[in-house]
Design a protein around this motif. Sequence first.
Motif: not given
Lengths: 217, 536
Positions: B283-296
């Motif tokens: 799982s690749i997870e990331a967070r952006t500086s606007n607080g969006e959570q991304l995961a795949r």
Amino acid sequence: MLHSAALSADLLERVGVGVGSFRSDDAVLPVPPALLSLFPGGGLRRGSTITVSRSPSLVLALTAQVSKRPGWCAEVGSPLLGSAAAVEAGIALERFVRVAEPGEQWATVTASLLEAFDLVIVHPPARAGQGDMRRLSARARERSAVLLVAGAWEGAMVGLSITGSKWQGLGAGHGYLRARQVEVQALGRGSAARPQRVKVWLPGIDGAVSLAHENAA
Amino acid sequence: MASSRAVRRLNNRAVRTLAVWCPDWPVVAAGGNADEPSAVLAGGHIFACSAAARLEGVRRGQRRRDAQSRCPELAVYPHDPSRDARLFEQVAESVEALVPGIEIVRPGLIVVAARGAARYYKGELPLLAKISTTVADETGRDVQLGLADGSFAATQAAYFAHIVPAGESAKFLAPQPIRSLDRPELADLLVRLGIRTLGDFAALPRADVLARFGPDAAYAHDLAHGFEARPPSARSAPPDLAVELALDPPVDRVDTATFVAKALAEQLHERLEARGLACIRISIEARTSNGEQLARSWRHGGVSTAGFSALAIADRTRWQLDGWLSGTIRSDDGQPTGGMVFLRLVPDEVVADAGRQLSLWDSTTGLGSDFSARGADVEQIERALARVQGLLGPEAVVTAVVGGGRELAEQVRLVPWGEPREMLPGDTCPWPGQLPSPSPATVLPEARSVTVTAVDGSPVEVSDRLAVSAPLHWLRIEQRAPIEIVGWAGPWPLDTHWWDRVAARRRARFQLTTVDGAGWLVTFDSGRWLIEAVYD
């Protein structure tokens, strides 16, 4: 002639002449057979520093022999070496890593690369200090790498330069550059203190480095 | 024996799985039209081709020349895995919105557990209809769906756009050819033994397959049976295996993301290796500086007992970050709404390392094939270069690729270390007008102005019709004393972009030798003499 030169290089390599010979199979990196007489250790001793002044083709010819081994080579500090010429010399470009513009960090970068690479070519900036060069040379010794300084530095084990050069193939308005005969001079310390000269084709008609005369050196 | 049967029973509870497949995805992503013969080329061989090309006899793995002799009008595109992954992200997003928990097997293929979603959409058929219309509406891409027990059977079902009723996976798989196992060596062997279908293979006693062909073949044997496509030793990873990195400043550029991806992938791989584990789902997870959570999530090759290599983890991460940076977290004007401030790699499923996944250099993807020779310690090389890239930025460390082109500068492409060294379609073609070898050992990044004069000191000129006004005799570099020219050849015309009125340039090239033994490559360009390169 070529055969016996190649044979003796092979022999020397197996005997394991030179410093850092704890890896006896590998203490000396190969050089083009035609230039063998300039290297008293039978090749580029691991851990040594050599200089090559004013001849990119000679740098390429030496690098190619290490690259074919197969070895990893790196170059720091100049965007000038022609990549097409590197391929023609026999360098495997995928194992030839280049850092053209290290800026102020050139010594740090070179030191990092000496950690892992078999051969590191450095083009020191004009302001390079003796201290930097000595430290790099010591690092090469410690890591059993070969440091090739493109330029002059008197602390080197062997200094190579081209003392004569003549291209063939061009007439007045016709032909094209085909082959070049050069005289390579090696000036060293210790066992290599006496200047040695050899006439070679760099490159020959077939693109290879070969002896120009049977009785040279 | 009793325990192995227990394992088998456990594995037999294959999960109802949906596979979403975009046919010939690399071709679609490259911009090829499915109705016209087009193909994607990797390393001189056909990597994927459109249906129209297949009709003409083009096959995967063919050499370019063979393919073009069968189908002369074949449009050829270079292979670009990151483009494939980046564009596939839209499809992945669109499917994920309907069915949560998707796993990307490769760009072009998604698998996902389907039971919950099927219940939600009141049946499997409505679910499939919903997905295909939604994806087509949102992305304009064509997908083909398959539903079966287990992800291997589901993938095969997708190739036929088929729903395999529950419990009938084995029956569906039996007539499929043995090569659908995607194990060429094993398939080769089995076909020579007269075993051509999955059914034939499944009929062999499992113990004999294990004894004769080893654990991977035994696993393939389970697949052929329609057992759950999950290696028997798969288990969820303990949480402390995840690696993460806070990014400061935020990452909003693909090249920086690549660099980060590589470092993190190496770290994860080392951590797994230290425990004798290999990862088959990440799982690749990331967070952006606007607080969006991304995961795949990415699944390894679908059907393999060998886990991701370090390079494969780095690739998946890079592709995913590339996809997010160029899509998800960009507003309509193409600007990133915020950089990524946090990145985490979680090995979701791990298996005991069977000793096959190797470091960055031995993988079969991307760089791997280039780096088959192992001179110095490659891991050390990698570490040293990572240090230098950390110091100067990823772009500062390059290797060159020599390709096609008439001009010295355009023949050479510099590829940042870690990026794939790919050839372009024009690289292997002959380029008329290219200089004969030997090539100059010194190529000036910028041509330098010089003066070339005749024996009487008057400037030499070259007319538009390539007439040289006088024999070349003196070469003068800056204010230094002139050097006598002892040999010269030319002019060789170099017309570039002659079809374009603005960019067109007409130049004449010469090779010179001077009395000091040096060789030069000079050009006459609109009234000026320039040194391009030195044969030294």
